[in-house]
Design a protein around this motif. Structure first.
Motif, PDB file in Angstrom:
ATOM      1  N   GLN A   9       0.857  -1.184   0.000  1.00 61.36           N
ATOM      2  CA  GLN A   9       0.000   0.000   0.000  1.00 61.36           C
ATOM      3  C   GLN A   9       0.895   1.237   0.000  1.00 61.36           C
ATOM      4  OE1 GLN A   9      -3.362  -0.120  -0.117  1.00 61.36           O
ATOM      5  NE2 GLN A   9      -3.362  -2.364  -0.040  1.00 61.36           N
ATOM      6  N   CYS A  10       0.494   2.246  -0.737  1.00 68.97           N
ATOM      7  CA  CYS A  10       1.215   3.516  -0.657  1.00 68.97           C
ATOM      8  C   CYS A  10       0.211   4.649  -0.823  1.00 68.97           C
ATOM      9  CB  CYS A  10       2.342   3.610  -1.669  1.00 68.97           C
ATOM     10  SG  CYS A  10       1.860   3.553  -3.383  1.00 68.97           S
ATOM     11  N   ALA A  11       0.480   5.746  -0.172  1.00 72.92           N
ATOM     12  CA  ALA A  11      -0.410   6.900  -0.255  1.00 72.92           C
ATOM     13  C   ALA A  11      -0.282   7.587  -1.613  1.00 72.92           C
ATOM     14  CB  ALA A  11      -0.100   7.875   0.878  1.00 72.92           C
ATOM     15  N   THR A  12       0.874   7.464  -2.233  1.00 70.82           N
ATOM     16  CA  THR A  12       1.128   8.093  -3.530  1.00 70.82           C
ATOM     17  C   THR A  12       0.643   7.175  -4.644  1.00 70.82           C
ATOM     18  OG1 THR A  12       3.109   9.119  -2.592  1.00 70.82           O
ATOM     19  CG2 THR A  12       2.926   9.094  -5.002  1.00 70.82           C
ATOM     20  N   ARG A  13      -0.134   7.709  -5.547  1.00 67.77           N
ATOM     21  CA  ARG A  13      -0.586   6.934  -6.711  1.00 67.77           C
ATOM     22  C   ARG A  13       0.529   6.966  -7.757  1.00 67.77           C
ATOM     23  NH1 ARG A  13      -5.618   4.071  -7.582  1.00 67.77           N
ATOM     24  NH2 ARG A  13      -5.261   3.201  -9.624  1.00 67.77           N
ATOM     25  N   ILE A  14       0.863   5.823  -8.287  1.00 68.12           N
ATOM     26  CA  ILE A  14       1.935   5.724  -9.285  1.00 68.12           C
ATOM     27  C   ILE A  14       1.329   5.484 -10.667  1.00 68.12           C
ATOM     28  CG2 ILE A  14       3.920   4.336 -10.063  1.00 68.12           C
ATOM     29  CD1 ILE A  14       4.561   6.005  -7.603  1.00 68.12           C
ATOM     30  N   LEU A  15       1.813   6.222 -11.646  1.00 72.30           N
ATOM     31  CA  LEU A  15       1.453   5.983 -13.042  1.00 72.30           C
ATOM     32  C   LEU A  15       2.742   5.779 -13.823  1.00 72.30           C
ATOM     33  CD1 LEU A  15      -0.414   5.898 -15.539  1.00 72.30           C
ATOM     34  CD2 LEU A  15      -0.190   8.408 -15.638  1.00 72.30           C
ATOM     35  N   VAL A  16       2.898   4.622 -14.438  1.00 74.94           N
ATOM     36  CA  VAL A  16       4.046   4.346 -15.297  1.00 74.94           C
ATOM     37  C   VAL A  16       3.562   4.405 -16.737  1.00 74.94           C
ATOM     38  CG1 VAL A  16       5.788   2.655 -15.984  1.00 74.94           C
ATOM     39  CG2 VAL A  16       5.186   2.911 -13.565  1.00 74.94           C
ATOM     40  N   ILE A  17       4.151   5.315 -17.505  1.00 72.32           N
ATOM     41  CA  ILE A  17       3.867   5.389 -18.948  1.00 72.32           C
ATOM     42  C   ILE A  17       5.016   4.670 -19.631  1.00 72.32           C
ATOM     43  CG2 ILE A  17       3.501   6.874 -20.939  1.00 72.32           C
ATOM     44  CD1 ILE A  17       2.472   9.016 -18.993  1.00 72.32           C
ATOM     45  N   GLN A  18       4.689   3.559 -20.255  1.00 71.96           N
ATOM     46  CA  GLN A  18       5.709   2.678 -20.821  1.00 71.96           C
ATOM     47  C   GLN A  18       5.731   2.780 -22.341  1.00 71.96           C
ATOM     48  OE1 GLN A  18       5.214  -1.800 -20.879  1.00 71.96           O
ATOM     49  NE2 GLN A  18       6.794  -1.607 -19.306  1.00 71.96           N
ATOM     50  N   HIS A  19       6.927   2.926 -22.881  1.00 69.44           N
ATOM     51  CA  HIS A  19       7.071   2.925 -24.339  1.00 69.44           C
ATOM     52  C   HIS A  19       6.650   1.555 -24.867  1.00 69.44           C
ATOM     53  CE1 HIS A  19       8.864   3.063 -28.328  1.00 69.44           C
ATOM     54  NE2 HIS A  19       8.867   4.383 -28.194  1.00 69.44           N
ATOM     55  N   PRO A  20       5.894   1.506 -25.974  1.00 75.00           N
ATOM     56  CA  PRO A  20       5.409   0.220 -26.500  1.00 75.00           C
ATOM     57  C   PRO A  20       6.506  -0.818 -26.734  1.00 75.00           C
ATOM     58  CG  PRO A  20       4.289   2.015 -27.600  1.00 75.00           C
ATOM     59  CD  PRO A  20       5.349   2.640 -26.739  1.00 75.00           C
ATOM     60  N   GLN A  21       7.709  -0.388 -27.096  1.00 75.21           N
ATOM     61  CA  GLN A  21       8.777  -1.350 -27.360  1.00 75.21           C
ATOM     62  C   GLN A  21       9.332  -1.982 -26.089  1.00 75.21           C
ATOM     63  OE1 GLN A  21      11.625   0.708 -29.801  1.00 75.21           O
ATOM     64  NE2 GLN A  21      10.315   0.650 -31.602  1.00 75.21           N
ATOM     65  N   GLU A  22       9.019  -1.413 -24.931  1.00 75.88           N
ATOM     66  CA  GLU A  22       9.457  -1.993 -23.656  1.00 75.88           C
ATOM     67  C   GLU A  22       8.510  -3.084 -23.173  1.00 75.88           C
ATOM     68  OE1 GLU A  22      12.211  -1.188 -21.442  1.00 75.88           O
ATOM     69  OE2 GLU A  22      12.896  -0.453 -23.370  1.00 75.88           O
ATOM     70  N   GLN A  23       7.294  -3.105 -23.725  1.00 75.45           N
ATOM     71  CA  GLN A  23       6.230  -3.934 -23.179  1.00 75.45           C
ATOM     72  C   GLN A  23       6.599  -5.409 -23.067  1.00 75.45           C
ATOM     73  OE1 GLN A  23       2.614  -3.660 -25.432  1.00 75.45           O
ATOM     74  NE2 GLN A  23       1.363  -4.411 -23.752  1.00 75.45           N
TER      75      GLN A  23
END
Length: 198
Positions: A9-23
């Motif tokens: 659990q964390c109070a901070t919301r995380i958003l990871v924007i991933q380049h399609p080639q990393e997927q």
């Protein structure tokens, strides 16, 4: 490795924007970061569509949203208790440095976010990928360090357990001799081989 992934659990919301080639990359640490946190999202995109709900979320003034990305405007993240009462969101870009810069360039909404960075001198544990960028970290390492700075009363080190197992598994699969021949810091010309972004 899956059994090592926590659900923290964390109070901070995380958003990871991933380049399609990393997927589909075998050493995909952005995916590990999101999997280990109860309040984290992964978006695979180079350019955010104009009607994307993510654009609305990032721009929502009800949230205090920051981008973890080095630059002249970037400052060290301050602990969550320091001032702003809004819920906090931290955006990370997952890809090589070249791909990450392209995502930033293509998305003005990211350029307009307050920017935070990590202190210099951090050494990556990611011994399988190399970069010439000083102090470069994998996405999961950067996320863990940032979260520890924002929420110093919590311990996020468990997020690194599957990451370390991934590295050890890759070294074992290639064989120690092959690893030392191709990834040794001395062979690569670095005091510490650093990963994740080129």
């Amino acid at each position: 490795m899956c059994a090592l992934i926590p659900t923290l659990q964390c109070a901070t919301r995380i958003l990871v924007i991933q380049h399609p080639q990393e997927q589909k990359h075998a050493l995909n640490t952005g995916r590990l970061l999101v999997a280990g946190l109860a309040h984290a999202d992964l978006l695979v995109a180079e350019q955010l569509p104009p009607d994307s709900p993510v654009l609305q979320q990032i721009s929502d003034p009800a949230w205090f949203t920051e981008l973890l990305f080095p630059g002249e405007r970037a400052q060290l993240p301050v602990p969550a208790q320091s001032g702003d009462e809004r819920p906090r969101r931290l955006v990370l870009i997952d890809g090589t440095w070249r791909k990450a810069r392209k995502i930033l360039m293509l998305n003005p909404v990211l350029q307009n976010l307050p920017r935070v960075c990590l202190p210099g001198g951090l050494v990556s544990r990611y011994r399988l990928r190399k970069t010439r960028v000083p102090d470069a970290l994998s996405t999961i390492e950067a996320g863990v360090h940032a979260l520890q700075m924002i929420e110093p009363d919590r311990d996020y080190s468990a997020l690194l357990h599957p990451f370390e197992a991934l590295i050890e598994g890759q070294i074992e699969a290639m064989g120690v001799e092959c690893y030392e021949r191709n990834h040794s810091p001395l062979v690569c010309g670095y005091v510490n081989s650093r990963p994740a972004k080129d």
